[in-house]
Design a protein around this motif. Structure first.
Motif, PDB file in Angstrom:
ATOM      1  N   GLY A   1       0.854  -1.180   0.000  1.00  0.00           N
ATOM      2  CA  GLY A   1       0.000   0.000   0.000  1.00  0.00           C
ATOM      3  C   GLY A   1       0.887   1.225   0.000  1.00  0.00           C
ATOM      4  O   GLY A   1       2.072   1.153   0.302  1.00  0.00           O
TER       5      GLY A   1
ATOM      6  N   VAL B   1      -5.821  -4.131   6.559  1.00  0.00           N
ATOM      7  CA  VAL B   1      -5.651  -2.708   6.876  1.00  0.00           C
ATOM      8  C   VAL B   1      -4.257  -2.214   6.528  1.00  0.00           C
ATOM      9  O   VAL B   1      -3.907  -1.073   6.843  1.00  0.00           O
ATOM     10  N   THR B   2      -3.448  -3.067   5.892  1.00  0.00           N
ATOM     11  CA  THR B   2      -2.141  -2.618   5.429  1.00  0.00           C
ATOM     12  C   THR B   2      -2.314  -1.476   4.443  1.00  0.00           C
ATOM     13  O   THR B   2      -3.127  -1.548   3.530  1.00  0.00           O
TER      14      THR B   2
ATOM     15  N   GLU C   1     -10.537  -7.698   7.650  1.00  0.00           N
ATOM     16  CA  GLU C   1     -10.220  -6.511   6.861  1.00  0.00           C
ATOM     17  C   GLU C   1      -8.715  -6.350   6.776  1.00  0.00           C
ATOM     18  O   GLU C   1      -8.033  -6.266   7.803  1.00  0.00           O
TER      19      GLU C   1
ATOM     20  N   THR D   1      -3.416   1.513   5.259  1.00  0.00           N
ATOM     21  CA  THR D   1      -4.436   2.454   5.726  1.00  0.00           C
ATOM     22  C   THR D   1      -3.913   3.183   6.956  1.00  0.00           C
ATOM     23  O   THR D   1      -2.821   2.906   7.461  1.00  0.00           O
ATOM     24  N   ASP D   2      -4.724   4.114   7.457  1.00  0.00           N
ATOM     25  CA  ASP D   2      -4.325   4.872   8.651  1.00  0.00           C
ATOM     26  C   ASP D   2      -4.247   3.988   9.898  1.00  0.00           C
ATOM     27  O   ASP D   2      -3.719   4.418  10.928  1.00  0.00           O
TER      28      ASP D   2
END
Length: 322
Positions: free
Chosen positions: A238, A308-309, A306, A311-312
């Motif tokens: 990401g 989440v790599t 989910e 992301t915030d």
């Protein structure tokens, strides 16, 4: 006697979100094994798990001894966290077997120093994956790290963790002189506290990765060195425009500790620091060592997963400047 205790456990005072979770009967989605230079990190937030029927389902995954351990905890929140920790380990490992191993049938053993390992049941037509795992938790986050063919240690700490003792006095007792010197050079008390927690998280992850126990690897016998290196040492799937630190360990004194380890230091879920330590693998066809690759997932087992790599929720950390 067991039935009475179990019924008492199932009457845990947990309410809300029943409609959201009671119908959650989805199977665990299988996940591809990490590569040899990759670590997977799964975490669950206890406050997001509020369905009593879902907690009961998690309880059914546990072995009789695990249930006894959970029931032996004092207080409903401690029982809940212990249950979630065991359920997270079992469901996470099961995902990597492509439905060959039910989470309820997993068996565990401990090495000579007490580190848990999977005790695979060997079958003629199936070779179990060479998985390593480690777990860590606070009151508000539970995490499980997974690697292939590489020992792993993880630690999570609440960013707002309060220290009962004076930071420098505590550091002088447990940290190396280099680490104490670094903390002493910080005049801002809050920054000093945050740096202490980051170092503690990294040191604990390293000791857990060694798998020898704290008595065999006291914190004072090694030092963590952190150098800022833009996007070096950790690859995240990401786009994260953050500076990443190059982290290494140096053995000190009479205790000869291995130093062929890689580290990742993250801010997780906006509330925690997470450190991952895994043994290095030589990159095929390259000199030196390839960087660690990391995938992070937030989960509520049987309900939702989910990634989440990028992301915030997952931010690489730089700036220790040790």
């Amino acid at each position: 006697m067991f039935l009475f205790r179990r019924r008492a456990f199932l009457r845990m005072n947990i309410h809300g979100l029943h409609n959201n979770f009671c119908s959650a009967h989805s199977p665990l989605l299988p996940v591809q094994l990490p590569s040899r230079m990759e670590s997977h990190l799964w975490y669950v937030l206890p406050e997001e798990v509020k369905s009593e029927s879902l907690l009961n389902r998690y309880s059914e995954l546990l072995s009789p001894s695990e249930k006894d351990n959970v029931l032996g905890m004092r207080g409903e929140e401690l029982k809940k966290r212990a249950l979630l920790a065991r359920a997270l380990v079992r469901t996470t490992i099961s995902r990597y077997t492509n439905h060959r191993v039910d989470p309820r049938s997993l068996k565990f053993k401990k090495n000579n120093h007490g580190k848990p390992e999977v005790e695979w049941q060997i079958a003629d037509d199936w070779q179990p994956p060479p998985l390593h795992f480690n777990i860590s938790h606070t009151s508000s986050l539970i995490a499980c790290g997974v690697t292939v063919d590489s020992p792993i240690g993880i630690d999570v700490e609440d960013k707002q963790r309060k220290l009962k003792n004076h930071i420098l006095a505590f550091a002088r007792r447990y940290f190396s002189s280099h680490e104490v010197e670094h903390l002493t050079s910080i005049s801002d008390i809050e920054i000093q506290r945050q740096q202490f927690i980051k170092l503690w998280t990294l040191k604990e992850a390293y000791v857990k990765a060694l798998g020898k126990g704290f008595s065999s690897a006291p914190f004072k016998t090694f030092t963590i060195r952190v150098r800022d290196a833009a996007k070096r040492g950790l690859h995240l799937s990401g786009d994260i425009d953050s500076e990443i630190s190059e982290i290494s360990v140096e053995s000190l004194g009479p205790v000869n500790l291995t130093t062929n380890w890689q580290f990742a230091l993250l801010e997780l879920a906006g509330s925690h620091y997470a450190a991952i330590c895994m043994e290095k693998h030589k990159a095929v066809g390259e000199k030196g060592n390839a960087p660690m690759k990391l995938t992070v997932r937030r989960t509520i087992p049987f309900v939702e997963d989910e990634c989440v790599t990028g992301t915030d929720a997952v931010l690489p950390i730089g700036g220790l400047n040790c």
